[in-house]
Design a protein around this motif. Structure first.
Motif, PDB file in Angstrom:
ATOM      1  N   UNK A   1      -7.454  -1.137 -14.270  1.00  0.00           N
ATOM      2  CA  UNK A   1      -7.652  -0.084 -13.882  1.00  0.00           C
ATOM      3  C   UNK A   1      -7.191   0.895 -14.826  1.00  0.00           C
ATOM      4  N   UNK A   2      -8.217   1.549 -15.387  1.00  0.00           N
ATOM      5  CA  UNK A   2      -7.886   2.859 -16.528  1.00  0.00           C
ATOM      6  C   UNK A   2      -7.928   4.080 -15.743  1.00  0.00           C
ATOM      7  N   UNK A   3      -6.854   4.620 -15.199  1.00  0.00           N
ATOM      8  CA  UNK A   3      -6.743   5.929 -14.240  1.00  0.00           C
ATOM      9  C   UNK A   3      -5.563   6.386 -14.623  1.00  0.00           C
ATOM     10  N   UNK A   4      -5.390   7.895 -14.542  1.00  0.00           N
ATOM     11  CA  UNK A   4      -4.172   8.516 -14.528  1.00  0.00           C
ATOM     12  C   UNK A   4      -3.387   8.237 -13.262  1.00  0.00           C
ATOM     13  N   UNK A   5      -1.939   8.019 -13.603  1.00  0.00           N
ATOM     14  CA  UNK A   5      -0.909   7.849 -12.137  1.00  0.00           C
ATOM     15  C   UNK A   5       0.013   8.922 -12.158  1.00  0.00           C
ATOM     16  N   UNK A   6       0.901   8.751 -11.208  1.00  0.00           N
ATOM     17  CA  UNK A   6       2.058   9.796 -11.218  1.00  0.00           C
ATOM     18  C   UNK A   6       3.385   9.037 -11.535  1.00  0.00           C
ATOM     19  N   UNK A   7       4.492   9.951 -11.736  1.00  0.00           N
ATOM     20  CA  UNK A   7       5.697   9.550 -11.711  1.00  0.00           C
ATOM     21  C   UNK A   7       6.205   8.760 -10.835  1.00  0.00           C
ATOM     22  N   UNK A   8       5.976   9.066  -9.372  1.00  0.00           N
ATOM     23  CA  UNK A   8       5.980   8.045  -8.454  1.00  0.00           C
ATOM     24  C   UNK A   8       5.813   6.828  -8.684  1.00  0.00           C
TER      25      UNK A   8
ATOM     26  N   UNK B   1       1.786  10.702 -15.476  1.00  0.00           N
ATOM     27  CA  UNK B   1       2.179  10.100 -16.610  1.00  0.00           C
ATOM     28  C   UNK B   1       0.953   9.839 -17.746  1.00  0.00           C
ATOM     29  N   UNK B   2       1.100  10.297 -19.034  1.00  0.00           N
ATOM     30  CA  UNK B   2       0.416   9.972 -19.866  1.00  0.00           C
ATOM     31  C   UNK B   2       0.776   8.902 -20.968  1.00  0.00           C
TER      32      UNK B   2
END
Length: 283
Positions: free
Chosen positions: A223-230, A177-178
């Motif tokens: 937390x500033x991090x990329x995460x998934x759709x799940x 997710x962006x």
């Protein structure tokens, strides 16, 4: 009054506002923009918007030859002349007029526009009950941190959301997710606030930065991090942020309920603190 328009520093009637057919913004999308909110006659972080505009200009080798001080003065003058206490201020700057060729012209003067309209707040029930969003593949270029007028991929995504009866379309790149088509995205899981890091894949939103400051003030873990759709689907809470969106709670993503299906506690805390700022900030 529909709108107050300034073109290249001069006020013009809305119906008479014109740019050249060879303006590079028209032919190449060679330009930048900002949207600034005004509450009760007070600018909401105007200086941050102008700083981002300057940074974007540097990224695309554009000299803002009219000067940010003059732009700031025109924005303030246009708001006063409009008479609108609650307003949106649209700023657009292009590289100007030159014979059409891909390489930047050696000499050109920026075309710059300021348009002030009365603000149209989102319906109260959206904030109270939350909204639903859809997810779509992120088909934009990889310099999303530059706020250019090249927005067709964003417009297509927003149209898909509209046709789906959703408030927003949330982008993902290969399942990561962006952000939204015109917003930044946050999720809450186990009392922690997550959002995509401010790199080249998202716009470094002004409202996003304000929300991060609010979260720090409230003592939230961020937390500033990329995460998934799940992880989005499994979130306890979710919300999007933007100049005209403000802080908007999400209760459904692709038809899947988020948390309990109502705006969550941390989201409401952030919304409350954000609203306080709209009543005091003037810069």
């Amino acid at each position: 009054m529909e709108a107050v328009v300034y073109l290249n520093g001069e006020r013009v009637d809305y119906a008479d506002a014109r740019v050249s057919v060879e303006d590079r913004g028209f032919q190449f999308g060679d330009g930048l923009y900002e949207v600034v909110r005004v509450y009760g006659g007070r600018f909401f972080y105007l200086n941050r918007h102008l700083k981002r505009l300057q940074k974007g200009a540097e990224e695309i080798y554009m000299e803002l030859d009219f000067g940010l001080d003059r732009l700031r003065d025109v924005c303030k003058k246009a708001v006063v002349e409009s008479g609108f206490k609650d307003a949106s201020v649209y700023i657009q700057v292009t590289r100007g007029v030159a014979p059409r060729q891909h390489a930047f012209p050696e000499k050109s003067s920026c075309t710059w526009v300021v348009i002030v309209r009365q603000a149209k707040p989102q319906p109260d029930e959206f904030y109270e009950n939350g909204v639903k969003v859809i997810t779509v593949p992120d088909e934009r270029w990889t310099r999303c941190n530059i706020k250019t007028v090249q927005l067709i991929a964003n417009c297509i995504a927003k149209e898909k959301a509209k046709r789906a009866g959703a408030y927003e379309a949330v982008f993902h790149r290969g399942g990561i997710v962006t952000e939204g088509s015109s917003s930044n995205l946050f999720i809450v899981k186990d009392r922690k606030l997550f959002t995509h890091p401010a790199n080249n894949l998202i716009l470094h939103g002004i409202t996003r930065s304000v929300v991060l400051e609010i979260a720090e003030k409230l003592g939230f873990d961020v937390v500033e991090e990329a995460f998934s759709l799940d992880r989005l689907f499994d979130a306890d809470e979710a919300f999007v942020t933007g100049t005209m969106t403000e802080v908007m709670p999400i209760v459904k993503v692709d038809g899947k309920m988020i948390g309990d299906g109502v705006p969550g506690e941390m989201t409401r805390d952030i919304m409350r603190e954000f609203r306080k700022l709209t009543e005091t900030v003037d810069e």
